[in-house]
Write an enzyme that holds these catalytic residues in place. Structure first.
Site, short mmCIF file in Angstrom:
data_model
loop_
_atom_site.label_atom_id
_atom_site.label_comp_id
_atom_site.label_asym_id
_atom_site.label_seq_id
_atom_site.Cartn_x
_atom_site.Cartn_y
_atom_site.Cartn_z
N ASP A 1 10.66 1.44 7.52
CA ASP A 1 11.49 0.69 8.47
C ASP A 1 12.16 1.62 9.47
O ASP A 1 12.17 1.37 10.68
CB ASP A 1 12.60 -0.08 7.74
CG ASP A 1 12.08 -0.95 6.63
OD1 ASP A 1 10.84 -1.07 6.50
OD2 ASP A 1 12.90 -1.50 5.88
N THR B 1 0.82 -1.21 0.00
CA THR B 1 0.00 0.00 0.00
C THR B 1 0.86 1.26 0.00
O THR B 1 0.38 2.33 -0.37
CB THR B 1 -0.91 0.05 1.25
OG1 THR B 1 -0.07 -0.13 2.39
CG2 THR B 1 -1.95 -1.05 1.21
MG MG Z 1 16.36 -3.77 5.27
#
Ligand code: MG
Ligand code: ADP
Length: 419
Positions: free
Chosen positions: A194, A51
């Site tokens: 992340d 998404t």
């Molecule tokens: Mg990574």
């Protein structure tokens, strides 16, 4: 049957093993005490898959599994690095005259952070000695790379007095440096989810990340209650250890199908359509109307995944928030089924792991990450992870798949100073 590989977190509340390991390594390699120890977690995305590039929503949590760095500043512009993965190989790199892609191998990540901060005008960042150890599984899609860049960024922030680590706004600058390090020094393409998770997640919370363009890094994040422990639950994470095959063009194909569909529908991105659909009085009918405007079956399937998946993120938050664990689990299942049937990014390993988890009493299970390999998550009762993981490992052995590895997660805290 072989016993499943189960990876315990080092810090597990009492923060013992991680700092100790990394300080021992630092002393042995550099013959002195580090100035301090910092850590940052890996992350896993709960729901909202494929998404991000559709300006959608995702919902990562920080893992209890962390990367620890022991670090001391130096007076010159040399960087010396050692990782517990290769404890006898100390890497040395100079910061002066360093260019993008100027360092190769794992050292490119931490050196890249220092380089990116200097490029951003933080000239006071100089050389340093660093030792690193991690219990985040590497290369499993659980973001050992962000755990490494974010722990490094927080360490450099403190030892060079940048004053960024103590506020959300400051952390956004550190996130940008961590992203630049991965993209421009390590050459690993990353969008920022992340690093945002590793720097901004909180214990007992999930991070609702809104990927619409134009939102500032302060506007795009919401802390959402996700206290698994309080509900007597935990999240099982199983790394299938199957090869990621995102590099054979599948990822780019999905992306370009979505972009083409948005053009046909006359919008900038599929998020705009998703918002229209979910705001309409009859979302199912509105979705069907959208799909009817698309030229072929494959595009209809891809778009249906994106639109329903974006909606599932807030549905999941709402269901978990009102204590409906069964509905939250059903949304995990629906997400996986959509990724398998509509988006077609699962693999035999991912599907088997999910099927076994469901059969073993998980409230719900789904693949997480880009797909074609990587990891699966399952919502299970507290203390059940090891049993379910064992059953998955048995199933893998029977099918001749790679041996999987597993861990149990509660939503944990972001990058911090350890000692
Ligand atoms: Mg990574
Ligand atoms: P992921 O972030 O999902 O684990 P990536 O491919 O993005 O996978 O990052 C993995 C890379 O990060 C490894 O190949 C290695 O270069 C580096 N890395 C991560 N953790 C460590 C560590 N503890 N020691 C050395 N290198 C590491």
């Amino acid at each position: 049957m072989r016993q499943v590989q189960f990876l315990e977190a080092w810090s597990g509340g009492e923060a013992g093993q991680g700092p100790e390991q990394v300080v021992t390594l630092f002393r042995r390699v550099y013959g002195q005490e580090p100035e301090g120890v910092w850590s940052a977690p890996g992350r896993v995305n709960l729901i909202g898959e494929h998404t991000d590039y559709n300006a959608g929503l995702c919902l990562p949590i920080a893992l209890p599994h962390r990367t620890f760095v022991a670090l001391s500043p130096r007076r010159d512009h040399q960087v010396r690095l050692v990782s517990s993965m290769t404890p006898d190989a100390c890497v040395q790199v100079g910061l002066d005259g360093l260019q993008a892609r100027g360092v190769t191998g794992w050292a490119s990540y931490p050196v890249g952070v220092a380089w990116a901060l200097r490029e951003a005008g933080y000239d006071q960042v100089g050389g340093f000695d660093m030792a690193l150890a991690s219990c985040v599984p590497v290369g499993s899609g659980l973001s050992s790379s962000a755990a490494m860049t974010c722990s490094t960024a927080l360490a450099l922030d403190e030892v060079f007095g940048l004053g960024l680590g103590g506020s959300d706004q400051g952390r956004v600058t550190l996130i940008e440096a961590a992203v630049k390090a991965e993209n421009d020094m390590a050459g690993a393409s990353t969008g920022g989810m992340d690093q945002s998770a590793s720097m901004r997640c909180r214990a007992g919370k999930a991070l609702r990340l809104d990927c619409r363009p134009g939102l500032t890094a302060m506007e795009n994040v919401t802390q959402v209650p996700f206290d698994l422990k309080e509900r007597g639950l935990e999240l099982l994470v199983v790394d299938t250890q199957a090869q990621h095959q995102l590099n054979d063009g599948q990822y780019e194909q999905r992306r370009s199908t979505c972009e083409k569909a948005a053009r046909i529908l006359g919008v900038d991105n599929l998020r705009q359509v998703a918002d229209q659909v979910s705001a309409s009085r009859d979302p199912a009918a509105a979705l069907q109307e959208v799909l009817d405007r698309l030229p072929d079956e494959v595009t209809r399937h891809r778009v249906r995944h994106v639109i329903t998946e974006i909606a599932r993120v807030d549905q999941f938050i709402e269901a978990f928030g009102r204590g409906d664990v069964h509905e939250a689990g059903r949304l995990f299942d629906a997400s996986h089924d959509s990724l398998r049937d509509d988006y077609q990014v699962t693999s035999p390993e991912l599907d088997l792991a999910v099927d076994v988890a469901r059969a073993e009493g998980a409230y719900g299970a789904r693949m997480t990450g880009g797909g074609f390999g990587g990891s699966v998550i399952a919502l299970v009762n507290a203390g059940k992870s090891r049993d379910v993981a064992q059953k998955i490992a048995d199933g893998f052995q029977a099918r001749g798949f790679h041996e999987p590895r597993a861990l149990a997660a509660l939503p944990s805290s972001s990058a911090r100073k350890e000692c």
